[in-house]
Scaffold this active site. Structure first.
Site, PDB file in Angstrom:
ATOM      1  N   TYR A   1       0.868  -1.179   0.000  1.00 52.74           N
ATOM      2  CA  TYR A   1       0.000   0.000   0.000  1.00 52.74           C
ATOM      3  C   TYR A   1       0.900   1.223   0.000  1.00 52.74           C
ATOM      4  O   TYR A   1       1.625   1.480   0.971  1.00 52.74           O
ATOM      5  CB  TYR A   1      -0.889  -0.038   1.239  1.00 52.74           C
ATOM      6  CG  TYR A   1      -1.875   1.082   1.377  1.00 52.74           C
ATOM      7  CD1 TYR A   1      -2.777   1.364   0.356  1.00 52.74           C
ATOM      8  CD2 TYR A   1      -1.943   1.836   2.543  1.00 52.74           C
ATOM      9  CE1 TYR A   1      -3.709   2.381   0.497  1.00 52.74           C
ATOM     10  CE2 TYR A   1      -2.867   2.845   2.696  1.00 52.74           C
ATOM     11  CZ  TYR A   1      -3.747   3.115   1.669  1.00 52.74           C
ATOM     12  OH  TYR A   1      -4.669   4.125   1.818  1.00 52.74           O
TER      13      TYR A   1
ATOM     14  N   TYR B   1     -12.057  -4.108   6.964  1.00 54.56           N
ATOM     15  CA  TYR B   1     -10.750  -3.812   7.563  1.00 54.56           C
ATOM     16  C   TYR B   1     -10.861  -2.741   8.643  1.00 54.56           C
ATOM     17  O   TYR B   1     -10.439  -2.922   9.781  1.00 54.56           O
ATOM     18  CB  TYR B   1      -9.765  -3.353   6.475  1.00 54.56           C
ATOM     19  CG  TYR B   1      -8.435  -2.905   7.041  1.00 54.56           C
ATOM     20  CD1 TYR B   1      -7.432  -3.837   7.286  1.00 54.56           C
ATOM     21  CD2 TYR B   1      -8.198  -1.578   7.373  1.00 54.56           C
ATOM     22  CE1 TYR B   1      -6.229  -3.456   7.842  1.00 54.56           C
ATOM     23  CE2 TYR B   1      -6.998  -1.181   7.935  1.00 54.56           C
ATOM     24  CZ  TYR B   1      -6.013  -2.119   8.167  1.00 54.56           C
ATOM     25  OH  TYR B   1      -4.833  -1.733   8.735  1.00 54.56           O
ATOM     26  N   HIS B   2     -11.440  -1.601   8.289  1.00 56.59           N
ATOM     27  CA  HIS B   2     -11.499  -0.487   9.227  1.00 56.59           C
ATOM     28  C   HIS B   2     -12.513  -0.730  10.344  1.00 56.59           C
ATOM     29  O   HIS B   2     -12.443  -0.096  11.390  1.00 56.59           O
ATOM     30  CB  HIS B   2     -11.833   0.818   8.490  1.00 56.59           C
ATOM     31  CG  HIS B   2     -10.796   1.192   7.479  1.00 56.59           C
ATOM     32  ND1 HIS B   2     -10.886   0.800   6.163  1.00 56.59           N
ATOM     33  CD2 HIS B   2      -9.626   1.873   7.590  1.00 56.59           C
ATOM     34  CE1 HIS B   2      -9.827   1.246   5.509  1.00 56.59           C
ATOM     35  NE2 HIS B   2      -9.062   1.906   6.347  1.00 56.59           N
TER      36      HIS B   2
ATOM     37  N   LYS C   1     -10.981  17.277  15.844  1.00 58.57           N
ATOM     38  CA  LYS C   1     -10.204  16.644  14.781  1.00 58.57           C
ATOM     39  C   LYS C   1     -10.060  17.638  13.627  1.00 58.57           C
ATOM     40  O   LYS C   1     -10.919  17.707  12.749  1.00 58.57           O
ATOM     41  CB  LYS C   1     -10.860  15.348  14.297  1.00 58.57           C
ATOM     42  CG  LYS C   1     -10.704  14.204  15.302  1.00 58.57           C
ATOM     43  CD  LYS C   1     -10.923  12.845  14.677  1.00 58.57           C
ATOM     44  CE  LYS C   1      -9.929  12.498  13.624  1.00 58.57           C
ATOM     45  NZ  LYS C   1      -8.534  12.381  14.116  1.00 58.57           N
TER      46      LYS C   1
ATOM     47  N   ASP D   1      -8.228  14.149   8.520  1.00 57.94           N
ATOM     48  CA  ASP D   1      -8.009  12.823   9.096  1.00 57.94           C
ATOM     49  C   ASP D   1      -9.313  12.276   9.654  1.00 57.94           C
ATOM     50  O   ASP D   1      -9.913  12.859  10.546  1.00 57.94           O
ATOM     51  CB  ASP D   1      -6.955  12.921  10.207  1.00 57.94           C
ATOM     52  CG  ASP D   1      -6.835  11.635  11.008  1.00 57.94           C
ATOM     53  OD1 ASP D   1      -6.994  10.556  10.416  1.00 57.94           O
ATOM     54  OD2 ASP D   1      -6.573  11.717  12.223  1.00 57.94           O
TER      55      ASP D   1
ATOM     56  N   HIS E   1      -9.607   9.093  10.952  1.00 59.62           N
ATOM     57  CA  HIS E   1      -9.411   8.055  11.967  1.00 59.62           C
ATOM     58  C   HIS E   1      -9.852   8.614  13.315  1.00 59.62           C
ATOM     59  O   HIS E   1      -9.084   9.248  14.030  1.00 59.62           O
ATOM     60  CB  HIS E   1      -7.937   7.637  12.030  1.00 59.62           C
ATOM     61  CG  HIS E   1      -7.532   6.721  10.934  1.00 59.62           C
ATOM     62  ND1 HIS E   1      -6.651   7.099   9.940  1.00 59.62           N
ATOM     63  CD2 HIS E   1      -7.884   5.446  10.658  1.00 59.62           C
ATOM     64  CE1 HIS E   1      -6.476   6.085   9.102  1.00 59.62           C
ATOM     65  NE2 HIS E   1      -7.209   5.079   9.519  1.00 59.62           N
TER      66      HIS E   1
END
Length: 682
Positions: free
Chosen positions: A15, A169-170, A538, A542, A544
């Site tokens: 990746y 995945y996340h 935040k 981003d 996350h």
């Protein structure tokens, strides 16, 4: 010895992408020369969220976590001298997936390729963006339409392409248990397939072709037996759903096809050399079992918890795959777990529990309804909080973090400044200048007409892919394409899941949380404020949000009034909220590397508003600023010198302790004496 016939290895990817299209192209060609067998493109956050590099929200984010692709010229440079007809390319892109696929198709055609021969994947799973990754743009309904249009277009025109990677995945990184990971991913797949079926764009006899192109992208954690059983359960449920719900009779079309990235957020900053064995174990989960083996694997680098990996670090991860595939005898045998009563029992249990959760979601109206109601997000936040509590209590062991912490000096990180790769801070200005040059040189009339046609198509019901391809050819930019659709579809702010998350850590007398609660209460009383107020912000792009959400939940449980407005805010918006809510502390969470740009801006704006980020200056309201994220030591020192009260990185896993430190910083900023006997017990 009889020579055994070896299976063909899985696709091996890294990746990758950073700085500019030219720099990323050089990296791709170098990795392919080292034996990598497919490409996995990392796009930067402005590209993922539909902003051009000169937008205010893109500041500090350009080229940080991936390659900026703003227009056709960038895509040409990204794949220069890489024959796309011969390449299998995965593009991790969701909200703007249609746009990036259009650019890819046009570049391939310019190379002389036949679009029908292109192979690869666009991730294109918008549901997990609402739940975990945060790069969504449009509301669920229009987002599902974009996905549907892409699927029907590729089945007709790019039949070897996987138009969607249903991405669990996340979800795991956001706290999902194996059952939640399976159930939420399968519920998303059902929502997508139902939408394609109901769109009327694909005749029933061709629906098996749609199902055959649906792929999955999963996470593999370090509990590799459980993870391998999860993959077998995934395959069994997918076979059942596609046969029973959609009537697909061809077993090849029902085959569960998946790629994997092993768990990046499970890597540790403390004793990072331990990440190598974690990566190996996680890879075994998706390669050992032939009947549940991944079709493509990409591994993180050992130092990803420290910062951006260097080419050498990525090479190390590629070599891990190559040693297993080419030196071991793994690929010479049939499934080595067939007939294991232990494995079968675990798979049966996962299937049963996952089907039950899928049923609950269907009763709510499906995945989209469960997103909009906040159910899925609150479940993930709760699961994540429970896991963090187990880690802090020592019930779940992480070597080098909460056990076996003593260590010898690490030669790999002896010079931290060279242990990771850094992006030139001047890179953003060069990318912006290139964008302005592109706009100046294009046919403006054609670009405007293409955007007008796109908006007209979006306001109607026709498939949006053809209008998007014309935008790509006309020189439209990423931000212009996305804003045209924002004008029609609007934008979406997903539920945070914080307010509805249950208490995950007990606060019995003498417990760490009870001690912190007492500190919070006493400090609020001394300040005469009723309750302490913490703003969790935040800034930038981003998405996350897992760490920010866990801080918010634990601070709430410790007695703070928490202000958390979700992701994607400008420094100006954060400061305005801090002043309006009269908070006692601002906590900023950034994992994308944009802290060097955005944190000083927040500090400056607070000072300009008469709110001192450090110890109270005469006449100023004291609002200390703390920062958390993937922040190299050198950057942390600079942030503290600029006025940040404290910096927390992944090694600081004790959330209750962090909340206690926040109270200490509030007291210091307000010139209150330190509280005695308030050490948080371990």
């Amino acid at each position: 010895m009889t020579e055994r016939k070896r299976d063909r290895p899985w696709l091996m990817r890294t990746y990758a992408g950073h700085s500019t299209a030219e720099a990323s192209n050089e990296l791709y060609r170098r990795n392919l020369a080292k034996g990598q067998t497919g490409l996995s493109v990392a796009f930067d956050l402005p590209t993922q969220t539909g902003y051009d590099p000169d937008h205010i929200l893109a500041r500090g984010e350009v080229g940080r976590v991936g390659v900026p692709v703003s227009h056709l010229g960038d895509m040409r440079r990204l794949f220069q001298d890489i024959p796309l007809e011969q390449m299998n390319t995965s593009m991790t892109i969701n909200a703007t997936a249609m746009w990036l696929l259009a650019l890819y198709q046009v570049v391939a055609e310019e190379q002389g390729a036949d679009a029908a021969r292109l192979s690869g994947t666009t991730q294109n799973d918008i549901v997990k963006e609402y739940l975990s990754r945060g790069t969504h743009v449009f509301p669920p309904g229009p987002s599902l339409r974009l996905t549907t249009d892409m699927i029907t277009y590729t089945v007709a025109h790019i039949p070897k392409w996987n138009p969607i990677n249903i991405c669990s995945y996340h979800l795991q990184e956001a706290g999902a248990t194996p059952v939640q990971e399976i159930a939420y991913a399968m519920s998303t797949a059902i929502a997508v397939l139902d939408a394609v079926r109901d769109s009327g764009q694909v005749p029933q006899e061709k629906f098996g072709d749609v199902v055959a192109r649906i792929s999955f992208f999963v996470n593999a954690g370090v509990r590799f037996i459980e993870e391998m059983c999860k993959m077998r359960a995934f395959g069994r449920i997918w076979d059942q759903v596609t046969r029973e719900r959609y009537g697909v009779e061809n077993p090849k079309q029902r085959r569960f096809r998946y790629g994997v990235q092993v768990n990046s957020l499970g890597l540790t900053e403390a004793q990072p050399e331990n990440n190598v064995q974690r990566i190996v174990l996680e890879m075994l989960a998706v390669t050992l079992s032939k009947d549940a083996r991944a079709r493509a694997v990409q591994l993180p680098a050992w130092n990803e918890a420290l910062g951006l990996p260097r080419p050498w670090d990525q090479q190390w991860s590629l070599r891990i795959q190559q040693v297993l595939a080419h030196e071991s005898d793994l690929l010479e045998y049939e499934d080595i777990f067939a007939g294991s009563h232990v494995i079968e029992a675990k798979v049966d249990a996962l299937v049963e529990e996952s089907l039950a959760e899928i049923g609950r979601i269907q009763e709510m109206g499906g995945a989209m309804a469960a997103v909009e109601s906040g159910y899925l997000k609150s479940q993930l936040v709760s699961s994540h909080a429970e896991r963090r509590a187990r880690i802090e209590a020592g019930e779940e062991k992480i070597v080098g973090v909460n056990c076996f912490e003593s260590t010898e000096p690490n030669p790999l990180t002896a010079d931290l400044d060279t242990a990771i790769m850094t992006v030139d801070p001047e890179n953003e200005a060069r990318v912006v200048a290139s964008l302005h040059e592109w706009r100046a040189r294009r046919d403006e009339t054609r670009a405007a007409e293409a955007l007008s046609a796109l908006k007209k198509a979006a306001a109607g019901t026709e498939n949006l892919m053809a209008a998007t391809v014309e935008c790509a050819r006309a020189g439209v930019t990423t931000g212009e394409w996305a804003w045209a659709l924002r004008d029609v579809f609007g934008e979406f702010r997903a539920p945070t899941g914080v307010s509805s998350a249950p208490v995950a850590v007990a606060a019995e007398a003498g417990s760490p949380l009870a001690v912190v609660r007492e500190k919070v209460a006493r400090t609020a009383e001394e300040l005469g404020s009723g309750r302490l107020r913490l703003l969790v912000g935040k800034p930038g792009l981003d998405g996350h949000s897992n760490g920010a959400e866990q801080i918010a939940v634990r601070a709430r449980d410790a007695g703070f009034e928490v202000v958390y407005q979700g992701i994607r805010l400008t420094p100006e918006q954060i400061v305005n909220a801090a002043l309006a809510e009269d908070v006692h502390c601002v906590g900023l969470s950034i994992l994308s590397g944009s802290h060097a740009e955005l944190v000083p801006d927040v500090l400056h704006r607070l000072r300009e508003a008469g709110a001192s980020p450090g110890a109270s200056d005469a006449g100023d309201t004291p609002i200390p600023v703390i920062v958390g994220g993937i922040i190299p030591n050198g950057d942390a020192a600079e942030l503290k010198a600029a006025g940040v009260a404290a910096v927390f990185t992944p090694k600081d896993f004790g959330i209750t302790e962090i909340i206690g430190r926040i109270v200490d910083e509030i007291r210091k900023a307000n010139k209150l004496s330190p509280l005695e006997n308030t050490e948080v017990p371990v």
